[in-house]
Design a protein around this motif. Structure first.
Motif, PDB file in Angstrom:
ATOM      1  N   GLN A  80       0.833  -1.208   0.000  1.00 17.16           N
ATOM      2  CA  GLN A  80       0.000   0.000   0.000  1.00 17.16           C
ATOM      3  C   GLN A  80       0.864   1.254   0.000  1.00 17.16           C
ATOM      4  OE1 GLN A  80      -3.057  -0.145  -0.502  1.00 17.16           O
ATOM      5  NE2 GLN A  80      -4.124   1.636   0.289  1.00 17.16           N
ATOM      6  N   ILE A 130       2.167   1.604  -3.588  1.00 22.05           N
ATOM      7  CA  ILE A 130       1.107   2.028  -4.511  1.00 22.05           C
ATOM      8  C   ILE A 130       0.718   3.478  -4.254  1.00 22.05           C
ATOM      9  CG2 ILE A 130      -1.302   1.655  -5.142  1.00 22.05           C
ATOM     10  CD1 ILE A 130      -0.860  -1.313  -4.655  1.00 22.05           C
ATOM     11  N   SER A 175      -4.854   1.671 -11.094  1.00 23.48           N
ATOM     12  CA  SER A 175      -4.435   1.129  -9.793  1.00 23.48           C
ATOM     13  C   SER A 175      -5.284  -0.071  -9.383  1.00 23.48           C
ATOM     14  CB  SER A 175      -4.507   2.214  -8.722  1.00 23.48           C
ATOM     15  OG  SER A 175      -3.624   3.268  -9.005  1.00 23.48           O
ATOM     16  N   GLU A 220      -2.797  -3.085  -8.321  1.00 24.73           N
ATOM     17  CA  GLU A 220      -3.087  -3.759  -7.052  1.00 24.73           C
ATOM     18  C   GLU A 220      -3.205  -5.271  -7.199  1.00 24.73           C
ATOM     19  OE1 GLU A 220      -6.393  -1.984  -5.125  1.00 24.73           O
ATOM     20  OE2 GLU A 220      -5.335  -0.123  -4.651  1.00 24.73           O
ATOM     21  N   TYR A 242      -0.524  -7.129  -4.909  1.00 29.13           N
ATOM     22  CA  TYR A 242      -1.108  -7.792  -3.744  1.00 29.13           C
ATOM     23  C   TYR A 242      -1.104  -9.309  -3.898  1.00 29.13           C
ATOM     24  CZ  TYR A 242      -2.808  -3.406  -1.784  1.00 29.13           C
ATOM     25  OH  TYR A 242      -2.886  -2.167  -1.229  1.00 29.13           O
TER      26      TYR A 242
END
Length: 625
Positions: free
Chosen positions: A228, A231, A304, A309, A313
């Motif tokens: 996070q 990003i 994103s 993501e 992730y």
């Protein structure tokens, strides 16, 4: 855990006990937030700082030195960011009069229409403001004029109440942050000692699950925070570059705010877009910069969420999107803005606790991203709801990976067995079972007719056989007193090799004597007895004993479905009753019948190249048996 029947006094007492316990926990979380919030914030910062500190320690830096370096870096970063934001905000306030003309022009353009929405709203606000600003007027005495009274509050000489009302709201968050900072220092210095104490508190007997739980929670939260951070940093830089190209002043400050607010799930980026959007409205007479700002944030959010993501992730943090939104609202209501920041990590901890602590399993079920129902249970539940469309979607999705054999064995056969079990428990009636049987037959026929669905995707592709096709061998199928067993027999028939057997199916309600008469009328070297419930085992044994004494002496294959337990006991009982082979799945029954056919053909016609017709092969196989 013992489950009490619904509606009994014990179940109501248990339900109220759980509700009371939940209310007490919520009350403690709210009233102790002054202590719990700094602890949670300190844990979050500890998870974020631990990986860099561990890397420095592996390179030979002492623990104390690594912690000091990390804290200095964080302090310098926060200080630089704070100074930059304050400096640019001050400049923005000083330069705002330069943009006032553009703002007035846009407002004037909106107010030209006297009957428009903006004009009417302005008039309403004006009237309300004038009413609120009126002084309190006391009723006039008889014969005298009205008197206006001004109320003055006296806070005392020191005006302690006024001071507390001014500085009290600031003291509480500052003290929380200071307490959290001190906790972070000690948690980073004594991390291993705290971990060992938690493990000891859980007990030596739960050493393995506690260790796995702590490692998984730390791994998930650390991965989430680091990804996070990466990003959000890239998002802030992209916003800065885009706003600079558009021409919005103080692009660095808006990019920094966008990166920080992106920690707020889903709504944070759009809150951050409000500030540069408003500024873009006043820097120009045109509406084009505002549209460009909106387009910039929309493109960045799409890239994103859809590309960056999922790649970074990977498997994710184990929390569903819906649960994330609900828990964000819950923690924000409970702890305010700090709860908004801590919502995702706290939810991850609850999911991990639910995965390893049986009493908290409901957290994993409600908040986790793993499927709550197994595919077989989901398929059966849709059939119970009489939703053939979604049941067909579940079957088609499963067929893409497991093939026709996997769908029949892992979805449809369990659904038939569940229906029979629930009928015996009086949870379903005959009409419900009939719908399940009919729907399974229809869905199976549709899948079997689909050329894109193979029988078994995992099976190797056999080379083309240029020999003459084998003749079909007679096979008598006996469903044991049950429509579900008859439907299971139909699934088995679709899975058999084309041309391998010539099936003759008895009526599900046929008696043992009627089955023997059917075998006498239509001789078959193999008899397949199909059961779909554990209660049919006794009748299957009776059939085996009766057919074992039949003059034709057929080979007996029992397909015994619906037994999740004591499979070995069922095999022993059926074998003792005369069964030659026992299968507990459609794949096993298919393999047993194919092997038995090859065995009978080779025994009946040695050296045969499968150039016999159906009747001759059946008679030869009977004599060989």
């Amino acid at each position: 855990m013992t489950r009490l029947p619904l509606g009994t006094p014990g179940s109501w007492v248990k339900a109220f006990s759980l509700l009371g316990s939940g209310a007490i926990v919520l009350g403690l979380l709210y009233w102790l937030k002054g202590v719990l919030v700094p602890i949670a914030l300190a844990l979050l910062l500890t998870f974020l700082m631990s990986p860099p500190i561990t890397m420095m320690q592996r390179r030979g830096v002492p623990r104390f030195g690594a912690v000091l370096v990390m804290l200095a870096v964080v302090a310098a970063l926060l200080g630089g960011i704070g100074w930059t934001v304050a400096h640019q905000a001050t400049r923005l306030v000083d330069e705002f009069p330069l943009y006032e003309r553009n703002l007035n022009a846009k407002i004037a353009g909106l107010k030209r229409d006297e009957r428009g929405f903006v004009a009417r709203l302005e008039r309403i606000v004006g009237r309300v403001s004038r009413q609120l600003q009126k002084a309190e007027v006391l009723p006039a005495a008889e014969g005298g004029p009205a008197r206006t009274v001004r109320v003055v509050e006296d806070g005392g000489a020191l005006q302690i109440t006024k001071l507390w009302n001014t500085f009290g709201p600031v003291i509480e968050p500052v003290s929380m942050v200071a307490f959290a900072f001190v906790l972070v220092v000690f948690m980073l210095l004594r991390r291993e000692d705290l971990r060992d104490r938690l493990i000891t508190l859980a007990g030596q007997a739960r050493l393995v699950p506690t260790t796995k739980m702590l490692d998984e929670a730390a791994g998930r939260i650390s991965r989430y925070l680091l990804m996070q951070f990466a990003i959000n940093s890239c998002h802030g830089l992209a916003v800065t570059a885009g706003l600079w190209l558009i021409g919005v002043p103080y692009a660095f400050m808006w990019g920094l705010i966008a990166g920080v607010l992106r920690y707020v799930p889903y709504i944070g980026p759009w809150i951050a877009a409000i500030f540069p959007l408003l500024l873009s409205l006043v820097i120009s007479n045109s509406w084009v910069p505002a549209l460009q700002v909106l387009l910039l944030f929309a493109v960045l959010e799409t890239v994103s969420n859809m590309l960056v993501e999922p790649v970074l992730y990977g498997r994710g943090i184990g929390v569903s999107e819906t649960a994330t939104l609900v828990m964000v609202a819950f923690w924000t209501w409970l702890w305010g803005p700090i709860g908004l920041l801590l919502a995702t990590p706290l939810t991850v901890c609850l999911v991990v606790l639910g995965h390893y602590v049986p009493a908290l399993r409901f957290f994993d079920t409600l908040l986790g991203d793993r499927p709550a129902l197994a595919p077989s249970a989901r398929f059966y539940q849709r059939l119970l709801a009489r939703d053939r469309h979604e049941a067909g979607e579940v079957a088609a999705e499963h067929a893409g990976t497991a093939g026709l054999l996997g769908v029949y064995d892992e979805l449809m056969m369990p659904a038939l067995c569940y229906a029979r079990r629930d009928l015996e428990r009086n949870a379903l009636d005959e009409a419900d079972v009939e719908f399940v049987v009919t729907a399974v037959a229809d869905l199976a026929a549709r899948l079997a007719a689909d050329p894109q669905v193979g029988v078994d995707p995992a099976a190797p592709v056999a080379p083309p056989d240029r020999a003459a096709p084998a003749a079909a061998m007679p096979l008598l199928v006996v469903p044991v007193r049950d429509p579900c067993a008859a439907a299971a027999a139909g699934l088995l028939e679709q899975l058999l090799e084309p041309g391998g057997f010539s099936l003759d199916t008895c009526d599900p309600g046929a008696l043992a004597s009627e089955v023997a008469a059917e075998l006498e009328a239509r001789p078959a070297p193999v008899v397949c007895i199909v059961t779909a419930s554990a209660s049919a085992l006794a009748y299957a044994q009776l059939l085996c004993k009766r057919l074992r004494t039949h003059p034709l002496q057929p080979q007996l294959v029992v397909a015994c479905f619906g037994r999740q337990a004591d499979v070995a006991t069922a095999r022993t009982a059926l074998t003792s009753a005369g069964a030659d082979r026992v299968a507990t799945s459609l794949a096993e029954a298919r393999a047993e019948l194919a092997a038995l056919r090859s065995q009978l053909v080779n025994a009946a016609v040695p050296g045969c190249d499968t150039a016999h017709d159906d009747e001759a092969l059946g008679q030869e196989a009977l004599r060989g048996a």
